[in-house]
Design an enzyme around this catalytic site. Structure first.
Site, PDB file in Angstrom:
ATOM      1  N   LYS A  26       3.678 -31.623  24.913  1.00  0.00           N
ATOM      2  CA  LYS A  26       3.415 -33.031  25.220  1.00  0.00           C
ATOM      3  C   LYS A  26       2.109 -33.153  25.993  1.00  0.00           C
ATOM      4  O   LYS A  26       1.666 -32.193  26.629  1.00  0.00           O
ATOM      5  CB  LYS A  26       4.550 -33.587  26.108  1.00  0.00           C
ATOM      6  CG  LYS A  26       5.881 -33.736  25.429  1.00  0.00           C
ATOM      7  CD  LYS A  26       6.934 -34.245  26.411  1.00  0.00           C
ATOM      8  CE  LYS A  26       8.292 -34.392  25.746  1.00  0.00           C
ATOM      9  NZ  LYS A  26       8.342 -35.417  24.698  1.00  0.00           N
ATOM     10  N   ARG A  47      17.642 -33.015  19.053  1.00  0.00           N
ATOM     11  CA  ARG A  47      18.502 -33.068  17.855  1.00  0.00           C
ATOM     12  C   ARG A  47      18.949 -31.663  17.438  1.00  0.00           C
ATOM     13  O   ARG A  47      20.002 -31.513  16.834  1.00  0.00           O
ATOM     14  CB  ARG A  47      17.771 -33.814  16.734  1.00  0.00           C
ATOM     15  CG  ARG A  47      16.539 -33.130  16.231  1.00  0.00           C
ATOM     16  CD  ARG A  47      15.630 -34.060  15.447  1.00  0.00           C
ATOM     17  NE  ARG A  47      14.898 -34.979  16.334  1.00  0.00           N
ATOM     18  CZ  ARG A  47      14.091 -35.943  15.908  1.00  0.00           C
ATOM     19  NH1 ARG A  47      13.906 -36.134  14.614  1.00  0.00           N
ATOM     20  NH2 ARG A  47      13.464 -36.720  16.772  1.00  0.00           N
TER      21      ARG A  47
HETATM   22  N1  BES Z   1      12.899 -36.155  25.203  1.00  0.00           N
HETATM   23  C1  BES Z   1      12.054 -36.671  24.197  1.00  0.00           C
HETATM   24  C2  BES Z   1      12.232 -38.154  23.943  1.00  0.00           C
HETATM   25  C3  BES Z   1      11.818 -39.097  25.035  1.00  0.00           C
HETATM   26  C4  BES Z   1      10.568 -39.666  25.036  1.00  0.00           C
HETATM   27  C5  BES Z   1      12.709 -39.483  26.002  1.00  0.00           C
HETATM   28  C6  BES Z   1      10.205 -40.562  26.008  1.00  0.00           C
HETATM   29  C7  BES Z   1      12.357 -40.391  26.986  1.00  0.00           C
HETATM   30  C8  BES Z   1      11.109 -40.932  26.982  1.00  0.00           C
HETATM   31  C9  BES Z   1      12.324 -35.956  22.871  1.00  0.00           C
HETATM   32  O1  BES Z   1      12.704 -34.634  22.968  1.00  0.00           O
HETATM   33  C10 BES Z   1      11.061 -36.007  22.103  1.00  0.00           C
HETATM   34  O2  BES Z   1      10.115 -35.410  22.539  1.00  0.00           O
HETATM   35  N2  BES Z   1      11.062 -36.723  20.991  1.00  0.00           N
HETATM   36  C11 BES Z   1       9.914 -36.847  20.178  1.00  0.00           C
HETATM   37  C12 BES Z   1      10.333 -36.697  18.744  1.00  0.00           C
HETATM   38  C13 BES Z   1       9.176 -36.546  17.807  1.00  0.00           C
HETATM   39  C14 BES Z   1       8.470 -35.242  18.037  1.00  0.00           C
HETATM   40  C15 BES Z   1       9.716 -36.624  16.401  1.00  0.00           C
HETATM   41  C16 BES Z   1       9.306 -38.221  20.432  1.00  0.00           C
HETATM   42  O3  BES Z   1      10.038 -39.178  20.634  1.00  0.00           O
HETATM   43  O4  BES Z   1       8.084 -38.312  20.453  1.00  0.00           O
HETATM   44 MN    MN Z   2      11.080 -33.332  23.068  1.00  0.00          MN
END
Ligand code: BES
Ligand code: MN
Ligand code: ZN
Length: 498
Positions: free
Chosen positions: A279, A353
């Site tokens: 990230k 997931r």
């Molecule tokens: N934990 C995150 C989702 C999240 C994002 C929670 C912002 C709370 C606030 C999750 O593991 C994630 O990173 N999801 C990605 C999925 C994508 C790579 C398909 C996302 O939402 O960007």
């Molecule tokens: Mn994630």
């Protein structure tokens, strides 16, 4: 914290602090006269006649009767118009009032139950909501503050009624409110803890400690056990972390004929860096909250243990960090879940997931009547619904209705989102059974479609990415973890008929 019913007129005690909720543009009526100490009643009638305090929803004023009536302070809080009152009004009013009291250094309070009498809610529910608002509004997370000795919390509350006949119902409501608030507070504490203080091992230790205190059964699978269970997805996400994974199983009651089994699953990523698909650094610290689903399940299991419903309820938590290193899961890798289903990993940041897939498959062995997972799963869900509601997906309309009703009653709103074939098409892999991302669009729904492939039972997925923590302080929740999900699950269990 002590909360008791007291029979009498509120405001009879000299130098006390009393909280009184008032509906918008209503005069003090006859029944208020019976509930209020008589000098306080006269005093309030005169103050209200000035018209400054309107009783608007969330309006608050502190009065000092100074010799005209016994209490040292009166905190008036608005309940809005009577016709729009809901239990959420009561929670918010209590939260706002208690915050004001604590700011003034007041730790002992008297209060009247907000709302009952012609608003369509039972006294017991109003008492529960009033108490929830007080306890949750008083919540602070100060485990890591040093030298701040004046930050004490609420010490004792008297819920005052003039009618002895109401005492039993109010006491019932107080008890229910304390149980649900304490579960929510446990969830907030777990989620607010930083990643270095809430590793998978520490999360499991917290679950085990709670189970010991409440009489729940608790089994914690270590890496060896997880390998034996062939939870390949949980192990794959854990591969880049020095901290070993844990799989937590909490259990209330036991399987028996005529008793439904419910399984709650909470995403337990104790820190989500994204892994190799790392990230960006802005706001990454918030990813300590990526175990909020797990926190909700552990908090709810505590509340369930204390309210002893005649059901078999399991709480499952797959827990790991998601970090990059030389052994970490890579984009393009293909992994297999517990049942052998293969997943092409397109993005290692779609890790929630993956661990949920193993947990959903693990749940099948109990033949549950319902499986509900809670997860801070996608940023896309926050794009869709903002902070206003939890996103709900599922494979069973009846169960979704029950969850929605429970959320509404508990003050934890959920909103349904579709799982059409289109989203299933987006996660088809040319090389494995499924892939873990579905491209740019409908990200919350492709995540939901992915999860649906790992359960055969009636199932609901709650994406709490937008509701698990808050940046702005709310009437009964400061900045940080909200503990969302605990009250919804507890309500669902209470309403469940096997
Ligand atoms: N934990 C995150 C989702 C999240 C994002 C929670 C912002 C709370 C606030 C999750 O593991 C994630 O990173 N999801 C990605 C999925 C994508 C790579 C398909 C996302 O939402 O960007
Ligand atoms: Mn994630
Ligand atoms: Zn995550």
């Amino acid at each position: 914290m002590q909360i008791d019913v007291k029979i009498g007129r509120i405001g009879s005690e000299v130098d006390s602090t009393v909280i009184i909720g008032l509906f918008k543009e209503e005069r003090l009526e006859e029944n208020d006269a019976a509930a209020l100490e008589s000098a306080l009643h006269r005093y309030l009638r005169d103050v209200l006649a000035l018209g400054d305090f309107k009783g608007e929803d969330q309006e608050v004023a502190v009065l000092y009767p100074l010799g005209q009536a016994p209490p040292g302070r009166v905190i008036l809080v608005g309940l809005g118009s009577r016709g729009e009152f809901s239990l959420e009004t009561a929670r918010r009013a209590s939260g706002i009032a208690v915050k004001r009291a604590l700011k003034l250094g007041v730790f002992e309070l008297s209060i009247v139950v907000h709302g009952p009498g012609g608003v369509g809610f039972e006294l017991r529910e109003c008492a529960q909501a009033t108490v929830e608002g007080l306890l949750l509004g008083a919540y602070r997370y100060d485990a890591f503050k040093t030298g701040d000795t004046d930050r004490s919390g609420l010490e004792s509350v008297a819920v005052v009624t003039p009618l002895r006949a109401q005492a039993y119902e109010i006491r019932d409501g107080i008890e229910a409110g304390m149980i649900s608030a304490e579960g929510t507070i446990l969830a907030r504490d777990l989620s607010n803890a930083p990643g270095n203080a809430m590793t998978p091992r520490k999360l499991a230790a917290a679950a085990r400690k709670m189970a010991g205190q409440t009489g729940l059964k608790c089994r914690v699978l270590t890496r060896k056990d997880i390998e034996k269970e062939r939870m390949g997805a949980l192990l794959a996400v854990n591969a880049g972390s020095e901290e070993p994974p844990r799989f937590i199983v909490l259990e209330h009651g036991e399987a028996s004929d005529g008793v439904d089994t419910l399984v709650f699953i909470g995403k337990g990523i104790t820190f989500d860096s994204g892994g190799i698909s790392i990230k960006s650094s802005g706001g990454m610290e918030e990813m300590k909250h990526d175990m909020s689903g797990a926190a909700a399940v552990i908090g709810a299991m505590q509340s369930i243990a204390m309210s002893k419903p005649p059901l078999h309820v399991l709480g499952l938590v797959p827990a790991t960090e998601n970090l990059p290193d030389g052994r970490a899961l890579k984009p393009g890798d293909i992994i297999a879940t517990r049942s052998g289903k293969t997943i092409e990993v397109i993005n290692t940041d779609a890790e929630g997931r993956l661990v949920l897939a193993d947990a959903l498959e693990f749940a099948e062995q109990y033949s549950p009547a319902a499986v509900i997972d809670l997860a801070t799963l996608t940023g896309a869900c926050v794009v869709a619904l903002g902070y206003a509601a939890t996103g709900m997906m599922g494979n069973d309309d009846g169960l979704q209705d029950r969850v929605r009703t429970a959320g509404e009653a508990a003050g934890e709103r959920v909103w349904p989102l579709p799982l059409w074939q289109d989203y299933h098409d987006q996660i088809k892999s040319h090389i494995a059974d499924v892939k873990n991302t579905g491209g740019r669009w409908a990200g919350a729904l492709t995540a939901g479609a992915f999860l649906s492939k790992f359960t055969e039972r009636p199932w609901v997925h709650l994406d709490i990415a937008g509701t698990a923590y808050t940046d702005a302080s709310k009437p009964y929740c400061p900045k940080g973890a909200t503990g969302v999900g605990v009250r919804l699950l507890l309500q669902l269990v209470k309403d469940w008929k096997s």
